[in-house]
Scaffold this motif. Structure first.
Motif, PDB file in Angstrom:
ATOM      1  N   GLU A 289       0.830  -1.199   0.000  1.00 49.36           N
ATOM      2  CA  GLU A 289       0.000   0.000   0.000  1.00 49.36           C
ATOM      3  C   GLU A 289       0.867   1.251   0.000  1.00 49.36           C
ATOM      4  O   GLU A 289       0.540   2.247  -0.676  1.00 49.36           O
ATOM      5  CB  GLU A 289      -0.933   0.026   1.203  1.00 49.36           C
ATOM      6  N   ALA A 290       1.966   1.228   0.723  1.00 52.99           N
ATOM      7  CA  ALA A 290       2.858   2.383   0.760  1.00 52.99           C
ATOM      8  C   ALA A 290       3.401   2.696  -0.637  1.00 52.99           C
ATOM      9  O   ALA A 290       3.494   3.864  -1.036  1.00 52.99           O
ATOM     10  CB  ALA A 290       4.012   2.137   1.728  1.00 52.99           C
ATOM     11  N   ILE A 291       3.743   1.663  -1.396  1.00 53.65           N
ATOM     12  CA  ILE A 291       4.257   1.859  -2.757  1.00 53.65           C
ATOM     13  C   ILE A 291       3.205   2.547  -3.618  1.00 53.65           C
ATOM     14  O   ILE A 291       3.479   3.541  -4.302  1.00 53.65           O
ATOM     15  CB  ILE A 291       4.674   0.506  -3.374  1.00 53.65           C
ATOM     16  N   ALA A 292       1.982   2.036  -3.578  1.00 50.12           N
ATOM     17  CA  ALA A 292       0.903   2.612  -4.387  1.00 50.12           C
ATOM     18  C   ALA A 292       0.613   4.052  -3.980  1.00 50.12           C
ATOM     19  O   ALA A 292       0.402   4.928  -4.830  1.00 50.12           O
ATOM     20  CB  ALA A 292      -0.351   1.757  -4.252  1.00 50.12           C
ATOM     21  N   VAL A 293       0.602   4.317  -2.676  1.00 52.43           N
ATOM     22  CA  VAL A 293       0.332   5.667  -2.173  1.00 52.43           C
ATOM     23  C   VAL A 293       1.402   6.649  -2.639  1.00 52.43           C
ATOM     24  O   VAL A 293       1.100   7.762  -3.085  1.00 52.43           O
ATOM     25  CB  VAL A 293       0.233   5.656  -0.637  1.00 52.43           C
ATOM     26  N   LEU A 294       2.654   6.249  -2.570  1.00 50.02           N
ATOM     27  CA  LEU A 294       3.742   7.154  -2.937  1.00 50.02           C
ATOM     28  C   LEU A 294       3.737   7.466  -4.432  1.00 50.02           C
ATOM     29  O   LEU A 294       3.995   8.607  -4.837  1.00 50.02           O
ATOM     30  CB  LEU A 294       5.082   6.552  -2.512  1.00 50.02           C
ATOM     31  N   VAL A 295       3.433   6.463  -5.244  1.00 50.97           N
ATOM     32  CA  VAL A 295       3.320   6.722  -6.685  1.00 50.97           C
ATOM     33  C   VAL A 295       2.189   7.709  -6.946  1.00 50.97           C
ATOM     34  O   VAL A 295       2.319   8.636  -7.750  1.00 50.97           O
ATOM     35  CB  VAL A 295       3.099   5.407  -7.458  1.00 50.97           C
TER      36      VAL A 295
ATOM     37  N   HIS B  47       2.288   1.895 -13.825  1.00 51.91           N
ATOM     38  CA  HIS B  47       1.459   1.762 -15.022  1.00 51.91           C
ATOM     39  C   HIS B  47      -0.011   2.000 -14.715  1.00 51.91           C
ATOM     40  O   HIS B  47      -0.770   2.466 -15.570  1.00 51.91           O
ATOM     41  CB  HIS B  47       1.654   0.379 -15.638  1.00 51.91           C
ATOM     42  N   ALA B  48      -0.426   1.703 -13.484  1.00 47.00           N
ATOM     43  CA  ALA B  48      -1.827   1.895 -13.101  1.00 47.00           C
ATOM     44  C   ALA B  48      -2.196   3.372 -13.013  1.00 47.00           C
ATOM     45  O   ALA B  48      -3.378   3.716 -13.075  1.00 47.00           O
ATOM     46  CB  ALA B  48      -2.107   1.207 -11.760  1.00 47.00           C
ATOM     47  N   MET B  49      -1.231   4.268 -12.865  1.00 47.81           N
ATOM     48  CA  MET B  49      -1.541   5.698 -12.718  1.00 47.81           C
ATOM     49  C   MET B  49      -2.270   6.305 -13.924  1.00 47.81           C
ATOM     50  O   MET B  49      -3.280   6.978 -13.709  1.00 47.81           O
ATOM     51  CB  MET B  49      -0.265   6.471 -12.421  1.00 47.81           C
ATOM     52  N   PRO B  50      -1.766   6.297 -15.156  1.00 47.85           N
ATOM     53  CA  PRO B  50      -0.518   5.663 -15.610  1.00 47.85           C
ATOM     54  C   PRO B  50       0.679   6.618 -15.489  1.00 47.85           C
ATOM     55  O   PRO B  50       0.570   7.814 -15.728  1.00 47.85           O
ATOM     56  CB  PRO B  50      -0.805   5.383 -17.084  1.00 47.85           C
ATOM     57  N   ALA B  51       1.813   6.051 -15.117  1.00 48.79           N
ATOM     58  CA  ALA B  51       3.092   6.749 -15.144  1.00 48.79           C
ATOM     59  C   ALA B  51       4.075   5.852 -15.883  1.00 48.79           C
ATOM     60  O   ALA B  51       3.951   4.631 -15.851  1.00 48.79           O
ATOM     61  CB  ALA B  51       3.594   7.035 -13.730  1.00 48.79           C
ATOM     62  N   GLN B  52       5.051   6.453 -16.524  1.00 44.96           N
ATOM     63  CA  GLN B  52       6.017   5.674 -17.287  1.00 44.96           C
ATOM     64  C   GLN B  52       7.098   5.095 -16.374  1.00 44.96           C
ATOM     65  O   GLN B  52       7.313   5.573 -15.258  1.00 44.96           O
ATOM     66  CB  GLN B  52       6.654   6.546 -18.372  1.00 44.96           C
TER      67      GLN B  52
ATOM     68  N   LYS C 293      10.223  11.089 -11.017  1.00 47.26           N
ATOM     69  CA  LYS C 293       9.882  11.604  -9.694  1.00 47.26           C
ATOM     70  C   LYS C 293      10.333  10.668  -8.575  1.00 47.26           C
ATOM     71  O   LYS C 293      10.580  11.110  -7.459  1.00 47.26           O
ATOM     72  CB  LYS C 293       8.366  11.803  -9.597  1.00 47.26           C
ATOM     73  N   ILE C 294      10.380   9.365  -8.871  1.00 41.49           N
ATOM     74  CA  ILE C 294      10.704   8.381  -7.829  1.00 41.49           C
ATOM     75  C   ILE C 294      11.734   7.394  -8.358  1.00 41.49           C
ATOM     76  O   ILE C 294      11.630   6.900  -9.483  1.00 41.49           O
ATOM     77  CB  ILE C 294       9.448   7.584  -7.408  1.00 41.49           C
ATOM     78  N   VAL C 295      12.727   7.106  -7.528  1.00 41.53           N
ATOM     79  CA  VAL C 295      13.677   6.021  -7.778  1.00 41.53           C
ATOM     80  C   VAL C 295      13.428   4.952  -6.717  1.00 41.53           C
ATOM     81  O   VAL C 295      13.503   5.238  -5.516  1.00 41.53           O
ATOM     82  CB  VAL C 295      15.137   6.515  -7.718  1.00 41.53           C
ATOM     83  N   PHE C 296      13.106   3.748  -7.150  1.00 43.10           N
ATOM     84  CA  PHE C 296      12.876   2.635  -6.227  1.00 43.10           C
ATOM     85  C   PHE C 296      14.139   1.787  -6.126  1.00 43.10           C
ATOM     86  O   PHE C 296      14.655   1.284  -7.133  1.00 43.10           O
ATOM     87  CB  PHE C 296      11.733   1.747  -6.720  1.00 43.10           C
ATOM     88  N   LEU C 297      14.627   1.616  -4.893  1.00 48.01           N
ATOM     89  CA  LEU C 297      15.770   0.750  -4.623  1.00 48.01           C
ATOM     90  C   LEU C 297      15.354  -0.277  -3.583  1.00 48.01           C
ATOM     91  O   LEU C 297      15.026   0.083  -2.445  1.00 48.01           O
ATOM     92  CB  LEU C 297      16.960   1.570  -4.114  1.00 48.01           C
ATOM     93  N   CYS C 298      15.344  -1.523  -3.953  1.00 48.87           N
ATOM     94  CA  CYS C 298      14.950  -2.607  -3.048  1.00 48.87           C
ATOM     95  C   CYS C 298      16.219  -3.172  -2.408  1.00 48.87           C
ATOM     96  O   CYS C 298      17.097  -3.685  -3.112  1.00 48.87           O
ATOM     97  CB  CYS C 298      14.215  -3.687  -3.843  1.00 48.87           C
ATOM     98  N   ASN C 299      16.324  -3.090  -1.079  1.00 52.75           N
ATOM     99  CA  ASN C 299      17.579  -3.432  -0.406  1.00 52.75           C
ATOM    100  C   ASN C 299      17.326  -4.092   0.952  1.00 52.75           C
ATOM    101  O   ASN C 299      16.891  -3.402   1.882  1.00 52.75           O
ATOM    102  CB  ASN C 299      18.425  -2.164  -0.223  1.00 52.75           C
ATOM    103  N   PRO C 300      17.570  -5.410   1.079  1.00 52.44           N
ATOM    104  CA  PRO C 300      18.017  -6.360   0.069  1.00 52.44           C
ATOM    105  C   PRO C 300      17.016  -6.499  -1.076  1.00 52.44           C
ATOM    106  O   PRO C 300      15.814  -6.339  -0.876  1.00 52.44           O
ATOM    107  CB  PRO C 300      18.156  -7.680   0.839  1.00 52.44           C
ATOM    108  N   ASN C 301      17.565  -6.819  -2.240  1.00 48.83           N
ATOM    109  CA  ASN C 301      16.755  -6.815  -3.446  1.00 48.83           C
ATOM    110  C   ASN C 301      15.967  -8.115  -3.618  1.00 48.83           C
ATOM    111  O   ASN C 301      16.441  -9.199  -3.295  1.00 48.83           O
ATOM    112  CB  ASN C 301      17.665  -6.615  -4.662  1.00 48.83           C
ATOM    113  N   ASN C 302      14.765  -7.957  -4.116  1.00 49.27           N
ATOM    114  CA  ASN C 302      13.923  -9.089  -4.501  1.00 49.27           C
ATOM    115  C   ASN C 302      13.789  -9.031  -6.026  1.00 49.27           C
ATOM    116  O   ASN C 302      13.373  -7.989  -6.552  1.00 49.27           O
ATOM    117  CB  ASN C 302      12.551  -8.931  -3.831  1.00 49.27           C
ATOM    118  N   PRO C 303      14.209 -10.059  -6.780  1.00 47.70           N
ATOM    119  CA  PRO C 303      14.378 -11.453  -6.363  1.00 47.70           C
ATOM    120  C   PRO C 303      15.819 -11.931  -6.162  1.00 47.70           C
ATOM    121  O   PRO C 303      16.033 -13.131  -5.971  1.00 47.70           O
ATOM    122  CB  PRO C 303      13.768 -12.196  -7.556  1.00 47.70           C
ATOM    123  N   SER C 304      16.801 -11.052  -6.234  1.00 51.04           N
ATOM    124  CA  SER C 304      18.185 -11.542  -6.210  1.00 51.04           C
ATOM    125  C   SER C 304      18.717 -11.797  -4.808  1.00 51.04           C
ATOM    126  O   SER C 304      19.679 -12.550  -4.643  1.00 51.04           O
ATOM    127  CB  SER C 304      19.104 -10.550  -6.937  1.00 51.04           C
TER     128      SER C 304
END
Length: 365
Positions: free
Chosen positions: A84-90, A116-121, A153-164
Motif C-alpha cells: 500500500e505504501a508503494i501505491a500511495v507514494l506513486v 502503469h496503473a496511474m498511468p506513469a512511465q 519523480k521516484i527512484v525505487f531501490l529494493c535493499n536487500p533486493n527481490n528477487p536476487s
C-alpha cells in the motif's frame, strides 16, 4: 515541509482538502460513548472487538514501531503492508501521463505495476551483473533521473533486493540520494532488512531529506496474512499529508493492529528473532546441498529469506516441483536472471523435499 519533498509532490495533493474521518476526530477510549461513526453498537459472539472502527493510526502502535525502527513515531505512516505504501507514494508524486519512476531490474515487479496503473512511465537502470552477483549502476541511475526533461519523480531501490537477495552498498544509495536531492524521491524498500547484517538507513534519514524507507512485518515477523507495513520519512509534514490525504479512511483492520502490538511484545520479539536465526541457519545449510546438483549452475549471494538459483532446465523443474505440491517462483524468462528460480527458505523438512524432488528430476533426464 522540506523543499526537496514539497516541490516534487503533485500540486493538487498539496492544495486539496483532506478527509477527517470520525475516527480521527476523537481518540478511542473505553470511557467514551461513540455515536459519531454510524457503527453497529451490538457485537457478535467471538468478534466482540470488531464492531467499532479502529483508530486510523493508533498512537501506541506508532510508538512501538518507532522504538523498533529507532525513529520518532511522528515520522511513520502505518500501511496495509509495504504494497500500500508503494501505491500511495506513486499516487502522491507522479502526475498521470507525465511523470515517471525509475527501477533497477531485476527487482520487485509491483513498482512498475503501480506506476502503469496511474498511468506513469517506467524508466529502467538495470543492475550491473559481475562476478556472480549484482550491484547498483549508480552512474546510470543518477544520469537517468537527474535530466531536467526526464520527469523521473521516484527512484525505487529494493535493499536487500527481490528477487536476487542482494544487499547493495549503502554508500552508493546515499550517493544516489544526495545527487538527486530536489530532483527525485529515493524510496528504499527494506522489506527483507531483518535477514541482512547491513544496518537500516533509518538512522541516517535526518541527513537524507529525499529518502523514504519502507518496512513490513510480513516477512521477518510472520504477519504476511495481516498486512502491516510502514513508510518512514524524516519530514513530519509529509507524514501528515500522507495520513490525511493519501491513505484510505481506515487503513488498518483492528485484528492487524492487535497482532502488530502483540508482535512488539519483548517476549514475542525474542521468539521472532529465534525464527529469523533458524531461517538464516537453514539458508547456510541449504546452499551447499543445492550446489551438489548437476543442474544447479549458480546460487546468488542472498541477504534475504530466499535464494535465487540459476539452473539447467529451470522451467521444467519448476513444473516438476509443482506436480509434487512444491511451489517455487519462476523467473526463468526474465532478463539478467534467465534460467533462475527463486526458492523461499522453508523449514528443514520442506527444504529437504525440494532437494529430493531435484534429485528425482535429475534422474529423469
Amino acid at each position: 515541509m522540506h523543499e526537496t519533498i514539497k516541490n516534487l509532490i503533485r500540486t493538487h495533493f498539496s492544495e486539496m482538502e483532506g478527509y477527517v474521518s470520525a475516527g480521527m476526530e476523537m481518540k478511542k477510549s473505553a470511557q467514551k460513548i461513540f455515536l459519531n461513526a454510524n457503527e453497529n453498537p451490538y457485537t457478535l459472539p467471538g468478534l466482540e472487538n470488531y464492531n467499532r472502527y479502529p483508530q486510523p493510526q493508533p498512537e501506541d502502535l506508532l510508538k512501538a514501531y518507532g522504538t523498533h525502527y529507532g525513529v520518532a513515531p511522528d515520522k511513520i505512516v502505518m500501511t496495509r503492508g509495504a504494497d500500500e505504501a508503494i501505491a500511495v507514494l506513486v499516487r502522491v508524486f507522479c502526475e498521470p501521463g507525465r511523470d515517471k519512476i525509475l527501477i533497477c531490474p531485476p527487482t520487485f515487479g509491483i513498482y512498475a505495476v503501480d506506476a502503469h496503473a496511474m498511468p506513469a512511465q517506467v524508466v529502467e537502470a538495470p543492475l550491473l551483473k559481475k562476478n556472480g552477483t549484482f550491484s547498483l549502476d549508480s552512474e546510470n541511475i543518477i544520469k537517468a533521473a537527474s535530466d531536467d526533461d526526464s520527469n523521473v519523480k521516484i527512484v525505487f531501490l529494493c535493499n536487500p533486493n527481490n528477487p536476487s537477495g542482494t544487499s547493495f552498498d549503502q554508500e552508493k544509495i546515499i550517493e544516489i540520494a544526495k545527487a538527486l536531492e530536489g530532483k527525485a524521491i529515493v524510496i528504499v524498500d527494506e522489506t527483507y532488512a531483518e535477514f541482512s547484517k547491513q544496518e537500516s538507513l533509518c538512522e541516517q534519514l535526518e541527513a537524507l531529506p529525499n529518502v523514504i524507507i519502507l518496512r513490513t512485518l510480513s516477512k521477518s515477523f510472520s504477519l504476511a496474512g495481516l498486512r502491516m507495513g510502514s513508510l518512514i520519512c524524516n519530514d513530519t509534514d509529509f507524514i501528515k499529508l500522507v495520513q490525511t490525504k493519501a491513505l484510505e479512511t481506515y487503513p488498518l483492520p483492528q485484528a492487524s493492529v492487535d497482532a502488530a502490538l502483540h508482535v512488539f511484545k519483548p517476549e514475542i520479539q525474542t521468539i521472532a528473532q529465534e525464527n529469523i536465526d533458524k531461517i538464516l541457519a537453514e539458508r547456510s545449510r541449504y546452499i551447499p546441498l543445492l550446489e551438489q546438483s548437476k543442474l544447479v549452475q549458480h546460487i546468488y549471494p542472498s541477504d534475504a529469506n530466499f535464494l535465487l538459483v540459476e539452473m539447467k532446465k529451470a522451467h521444467d523443474f519448476y513444473k516438476f516441483a509443482a506436480q509434487k505440491n512444491l511451489i517455487l517462483r519462476n523467473f526463468s524468462d526474465k532478463a539478467l536472471i534467465e534460467n533462475c528460480l527463486r526458492i523461499s527458505i522453508g523449514t528443514p523438512e520442506q527444504n529437504d523435499l525440494v532437494l529430493a524432488a531435484l534429485k528425482e528430476f535429475e534422474n529423469t533426464l
